[in-house]
Design a protein around this motif. Structure first.
Motif, PDB file in Angstrom:
ATOM      1  N   ARG A   1      74.802  32.323  33.701  1.00  0.00           N
ATOM      2  CA  ARG A   1      74.001  31.824  32.568  1.00  0.00           C
ATOM      3  C   ARG A   1      73.639  32.951  31.602  1.00  0.00           C
ATOM      4  O   ARG A   1      73.616  32.741  30.389  1.00  0.00           O
ATOM      5  N   VAL A   2      73.365  34.122  32.151  1.00  0.00           N
ATOM      6  CA  VAL A   2      73.076  35.257  31.267  1.00  0.00           C
ATOM      7  C   VAL A   2      74.310  35.599  30.438  1.00  0.00           C
ATOM      8  O   VAL A   2      74.213  35.880  29.235  1.00  0.00           O
ATOM      9  N   LEU A   3      75.482  35.557  31.051  1.00  0.00           N
ATOM     10  CA  LEU A   3      76.718  35.824  30.321  1.00  0.00           C
ATOM     11  C   LEU A   3      76.935  34.786  29.212  1.00  0.00           C
ATOM     12  O   LEU A   3      77.321  35.138  28.087  1.00  0.00           O
ATOM     13  N   LEU A   4      76.684  33.520  29.528  1.00  0.00           N
ATOM     14  CA  LEU A   4      76.822  32.474  28.505  1.00  0.00           C
ATOM     15  C   LEU A   4      75.915  32.762  27.319  1.00  0.00           C
ATOM     16  O   LEU A   4      76.316  32.617  26.151  1.00  0.00           O
ATOM     17  N   GLU A   5      74.704  33.169  27.616  1.00  0.00           N
ATOM     18  CA  GLU A   5      73.728  33.469  26.564  1.00  0.00           C
ATOM     19  C   GLU A   5      74.190  34.648  25.707  1.00  0.00           C
ATOM     20  O   GLU A   5      74.133  34.593  24.466  1.00  0.00           O
ATOM     21  N   MET A   6      74.674  35.710  26.350  1.00  0.00           N
ATOM     22  CA  MET A   6      75.081  36.903  25.624  1.00  0.00           C
ATOM     23  C   MET A   6      76.343  36.660  24.799  1.00  0.00           C
ATOM     24  O   MET A   6      76.483  37.187  23.695  1.00  0.00           O
ATOM     25  N   ILE A   7      77.266  35.855  25.328  1.00  0.00           N
ATOM     26  CA  ILE A   7      78.477  35.515  24.573  1.00  0.00           C
ATOM     27  C   ILE A   7      78.100  34.696  23.344  1.00  0.00           C
ATOM     28  O   ILE A   7      78.628  34.920  22.244  1.00  0.00           O
ATOM     29  N   ALA A   8      77.173  33.760  23.511  1.00  0.00           N
ATOM     30  CA  ALA A   8      76.736  32.923  22.383  1.00  0.00           C
ATOM     31  C   ALA A   8      76.108  33.766  21.282  1.00  0.00           C
ATOM     32  O   ALA A   8      76.209  33.431  20.095  1.00  0.00           O
ATOM     33  N   GLU A   9      75.474  34.877  21.662  1.00  0.00           N
ATOM     34  CA  GLU A   9      74.813  35.738  20.687  1.00  0.00           C
ATOM     35  C   GLU A   9      75.769  36.757  20.066  1.00  0.00           C
ATOM     36  O   GLU A   9      75.407  37.429  19.099  1.00  0.00           O
ATOM     37  N   SER A  10      76.972  36.862  20.615  1.00  0.00           N
ATOM     38  CA  SER A  10      77.927  37.867  20.150  1.00  0.00           C
ATOM     39  C   SER A  10      78.692  37.379  18.929  1.00  0.00           C
ATOM     40  O   SER A  10      79.079  36.210  18.840  1.00  0.00           O
ATOM     41  N   SER A  11      78.951  38.287  17.999  1.00  0.00           N
ATOM     42  CA  SER A  11      79.692  37.931  16.783  1.00  0.00           C
ATOM     43  C   SER A  11      81.199  38.091  16.944  1.00  0.00           C
ATOM     44  O   SER A  11      81.970  37.594  16.122  1.00  0.00           O
ATOM     45  N   ASP A  12      81.633  38.778  18.012  1.00  0.00           N
ATOM     46  CA  ASP A  12      83.066  39.028  18.179  1.00  0.00           C
ATOM     47  C   ASP A  12      83.645  38.376  19.430  1.00  0.00           C
ATOM     48  O   ASP A  12      84.740  38.712  19.871  1.00  0.00           O
ATOM     49  N   MET A  13      82.891  37.427  20.005  1.00  0.00           N
ATOM     50  CA  MET A  13      83.359  36.728  21.196  1.00  0.00           C
ATOM     51  C   MET A  13      83.032  35.245  21.100  1.00  0.00           C
ATOM     52  O   MET A  13      82.061  34.856  20.452  1.00  0.00           O
ATOM     53  N   ARG A  14      83.845  34.457  21.777  1.00  0.00           N
ATOM     54  CA  ARG A  14      83.544  33.036  21.899  1.00  0.00           C
ATOM     55  C   ARG A  14      83.846  32.605  23.322  1.00  0.00           C
ATOM     56  O   ARG A  14      84.733  33.169  23.986  1.00  0.00           O
ATOM     57  N   LEU A  15      83.103  31.643  23.816  1.00  0.00           N
ATOM     58  CA  LEU A  15      83.333  31.108  25.142  1.00  0.00           C
ATOM     59  C   LEU A  15      84.555  30.194  25.101  1.00  0.00           C
ATOM     60  O   LEU A  15      84.600  29.240  24.327  1.00  0.00           O
ATOM     61  N   SER A  16      85.545  30.514  25.926  1.00  0.00           N
ATOM     62  CA  SER A  16      86.769  29.712  25.956  1.00  0.00           C
ATOM     63  C   SER A  16      86.855  28.827  27.193  1.00  0.00           C
ATOM     64  O   SER A  16      87.569  27.818  27.190  1.00  0.00           O
ATOM     65  N   ALA A  17      86.140  29.191  28.258  1.00  0.00           N
ATOM     66  CA  ALA A  17      86.140  28.379  29.480  1.00  0.00           C
ATOM     67  C   ALA A  17      84.912  28.729  30.310  1.00  0.00           C
ATOM     68  O   ALA A  17      84.534  29.894  30.422  1.00  0.00           O
ATOM     69  N   ALA A  18      84.302  27.710  30.886  1.00  0.00           N
ATOM     70  CA  ALA A  18      83.166  27.891  31.803  1.00  0.00           C
ATOM     71  C   ALA A  18      83.574  27.251  33.121  1.00  0.00           C
ATOM     72  O   ALA A  18      83.927  26.068  33.166  1.00  0.00           O
ATOM     73  N   LEU A  19      83.532  28.038  34.200  1.00  0.00           N
ATOM     74  CA  LEU A  19      84.116  27.593  35.460  1.00  0.00           C
ATOM     75  C   LEU A  19      83.138  27.724  36.618  1.00  0.00           C
ATOM     76  O   LEU A  19      82.275  28.602  36.625  1.00  0.00           O
ATOM     77  N   ASP A  20      83.309  26.833  37.594  1.00  0.00           N
ATOM     78  CA  ASP A  20      82.478  26.913  38.802  1.00  0.00           C
ATOM     79  C   ASP A  20      83.168  26.125  39.919  1.00  0.00           C
ATOM     80  O   ASP A  20      84.271  25.595  39.728  1.00  0.00           O
TER      81      ASP A  20
END
Length: 268
Positions: free
Chosen positions: A17-36
């Motif tokens: 969840r912390v990674l999801l939050e940090m990726i969402a705040e990043s200007s040079d990254m986007r979430l392409s897949a969330a897995l579990d």
């Protein structure tokens, strides 16, 4: 600006969840897949809902179908899962940032073999501060040499399943290598009863588990009349996420090879 497509394994966990939050705040990254895992109750829900920001990426368990289109998979899960994900990434040509701990020596060889085909950053601790600490330990050991007894103390939350922590073991490895010792021969992982005098070459480890401690690590160099303590304390998992994203950016320029945070930070 080049946008990196980042997949996150274990996306519903504390670190995920912390990674999801940090990726969402990043200007040079986007979430392409969330897995579990297959039995996760959040499967097929919007990953962004976990952090209060819907993003249109559903949480999936099928890595083979979900990973295509990703540049890097960030994995802070467990050894068995990470190795399964590694095989898929190797076949698909997807790079990996691995923060999983608890690998055996044989499993680490699997990571090394896979790095012939894909670029991997593997580190027991992604924190920038911890990796600077590793360098400080190397400097300290190279100057203090064999005149100081060395003990490593680490503390983590009650849910951590491996001990000592991967970070503590890496601290021991850095010190042992600097002093030309074999950690497998000089490490002591517990003391009880009448143990006899401490052997001079010993590197001792003490483990604490409790509450919600994110991660505390201390190396003690105890001499006659003085001691030096080098400590790192993490107060938020964000420090690990910041390092993991920095590692992902580093991988953008690498075709293959096995790297760690010392490479990412230019501390070699």
């Amino acid at each position: 600006m080049t946008i990196l497509n980042i997949a996150v394994a274990g996306s519903t966990g504390r670190m995920g969840r912390v990674l999801l939050e940090m990726i969402a705040e990043s200007s040079d990254m986007r979430l392409s897949a969330a897995l579990d895992q297959k039995d996760n109750p959040f499967l097929m829900k919007d990953a962004g809902e976990l952090i209060g920001s819907p993003c249109g990426i559903p949480i999936k368990s099928d890595f083979v179908s979900a990973l295509p289109g990703s540049d890097v998979l960030i994995d802070f899960t467990r050894p068995a899962g990470t190795l399964a994900h590694l095989a898929i990434c190797r076949n698909a040509g997807i790079k990996m940032v691995i923060g999983t701990t608890g690998f055996s020596a044989a499993e680490k060889e699997v990571l090394k073999a896979a790095s012939e085909d894909i670029a991997i950053v593997f580190a027991p601790n992604m924190s920038v501060g911890v990796n600077v600490m590793f360098k400080l330990l190397e400097v300290a050991a190279s100057k203090l040499l064999n005149d100081y007894d060395i003990e490593i103390v680490e503390a983590h939350h009650r849910h951590k399943v491996d001990a000592p922590s991967g970070t503590a073991l890496r601290m021991g490895e850095v010190i042992a290598q600097t002093l030309n010792r074999d950690l497998t021969k000089v490490a002591v992982y517990g003391r009880e009863g009448v143990t006899g005098e401490r052997a001079a070459e010993t590197i001792g480890f003490a483990t604490i588990r409790g509450g919600d401690i994110v991660g505390d690590h201390t190396a003690i160099f105890a001499g006659i009349g003085e001691r030096i303590e080098i400590t790192h304390k993490a107060s938020s998992r964000k420090t690990f996420a910041v390092g993991a994203l920095r590692a992902a950016r580093f991988l953008a320029t690498q075709r293959n090879g096995l790297f760690d945070m010392q490479d990412v930070l230019g501390l070699r």
